[in-house]
Design a protein around this motif. Structure first.
Motif, mmCIF file in Angstrom:
data_model
loop_
_atom_site.group_PDB
_atom_site.id
_atom_site.type_symbol
_atom_site.label_atom_id
_atom_site.label_comp_id
_atom_site.label_asym_id
_atom_site.label_seq_id
_atom_site.Cartn_x
_atom_site.Cartn_y
_atom_site.Cartn_z
ATOM 1 N N ASP A 66 31.282 -0.699 37.287
ATOM 2 C CA ASP A 66 31.636 -1.760 36.334
ATOM 3 C C ASP A 66 32.303 -2.942 37.031
ATOM 4 O O ASP A 66 32.001 -4.097 36.741
ATOM 5 C CB ASP A 66 32.558 -1.212 35.242
ATOM 6 C CG ASP A 66 31.858 -0.258 34.294
ATOM 7 O OD1 ASP A 66 30.608 -0.245 34.264
ATOM 8 O OD2 ASP A 66 32.568 0.496 33.592
ATOM 9 N N TRP A 69 29.660 -4.768 39.172
ATOM 10 C CA TRP A 69 28.755 -5.514 38.280
ATOM 11 C C TRP A 69 29.414 -6.828 37.837
ATOM 12 O O TRP A 69 28.788 -7.883 37.877
ATOM 13 C CB TRP A 69 28.410 -4.643 37.089
ATOM 14 C CG TRP A 69 27.446 -5.250 36.122
ATOM 15 C CD1 TRP A 69 27.726 -5.673 34.852
ATOM 16 C CD2 TRP A 69 26.061 -5.510 36.329
ATOM 17 N NE1 TRP A 69 26.588 -6.167 34.268
ATOM 18 C CE2 TRP A 69 25.548 -6.080 35.155
ATOM 19 C CE3 TRP A 69 25.203 -5.313 37.410
ATOM 20 C CZ2 TRP A 69 24.221 -6.456 35.029
ATOM 21 C CZ3 TRP A 69 23.886 -5.687 37.274
ATOM 22 C CH2 TRP A 69 23.411 -6.246 36.099
ATOM 23 N N SER A 70 30.664 -6.764 37.449
ATOM 24 C CA SER A 70 31.403 -7.955 37.050
ATOM 25 C C SER A 70 31.530 -8.937 38.218
ATOM 26 O O SER A 70 31.398 -10.150 38.048
ATOM 27 C CB SER A 70 32.777 -7.547 36.530
ATOM 28 O OG SER A 70 33.534 -8.654 36.189
ATOM 29 N N ILE A 73 28.216 -10.750 38.779
ATOM 30 C CA ILE A 73 28.014 -11.791 37.760
ATOM 31 C C ILE A 73 28.844 -13.022 38.101
ATOM 32 O O ILE A 73 28.362 -14.155 38.014
ATOM 33 C CB ILE A 73 28.354 -11.251 36.364
ATOM 34 C CG1 ILE A 73 27.310 -10.225 35.935
ATOM 35 C CG2 ILE A 73 28.454 -12.392 35.350
ATOM 36 C CD1 ILE A 73 27.656 -9.475 34.682
ATOM 37 N N LEU A 100 24.842 0.240 38.729
ATOM 38 C CA LEU A 100 25.110 -1.118 38.254
ATOM 39 C C LEU A 100 24.328 -1.421 36.983
ATOM 40 O O LEU A 100 23.136 -1.146 36.890
ATOM 41 C CB LEU A 100 24.727 -2.156 39.316
ATOM 42 C CG LEU A 100 25.582 -2.171 40.573
ATOM 43 C CD1 LEU A 100 25.107 -3.254 41.518
ATOM 44 C CD2 LEU A 100 27.041 -2.352 40.246
ATOM 45 N N GLY A 101 25.024 -1.966 35.998
ATOM 46 C CA GLY A 101 24.394 -2.376 34.763
ATOM 47 C C GLY A 101 24.111 -1.260 33.769
ATOM 48 O O GLY A 101 23.559 -1.510 32.713
#
Length: 109
Positions: A66, A69-70, A73, A100-101
């Motif tokens: 998580d 992934w953040s 982005i 991821l995701g």
């Protein structure tokens, strides 16, 4: 508080507009956010590497995925489209990359 960009970054023949100043502030905020997310990635990966309990490892893998992934982005928002250098720099394990995701169902323990 207002911040004026350094004169070396501005065109000497052009006047600074409100939009230019806003864009400079937004770039500054993006860079700050990227740095904060990078620190979170380092912390999550360090916790994962230090874990010896197999049951806890799954939760740490999910947490690290998580956070990464953040981070990815945020990198994309900053215009950094390739994540290969970040994966190498932060030594992100393949087990994290594989998650991821992924949207996980909430646990009902």
């Amino acid at each position: 508080m207002t911040v004026r960009p350094p004169s070396s970054l501005t065109n000497p023949g052009a006047r600074a507009t409100g939009f230019d100043l806003l864009e400079y502030e937004l770039m500054s905020e993006r860079a700050d956010a990227l740095g904060r997310h990078g620190l979170k990635v380092e912390t999550a990966i360090a916790r994962l590497e230090a874990c010896t309990d197999e049951g806890m490892r799954e939760a740490l893998l999910d947490e690290a995925a998580d956070v990464v992934w953040s981070f990815f982005i945020t990198r994309e928002l900053c215009g950094l489209l390739s994540n290969k250098d970040a994966i190498a720099r932060y030594r992100i394990p393949r087990a994290v990359i594989a998650r991821l995701g992924v949207v996980r169902k909430p646990r009902t323990d």
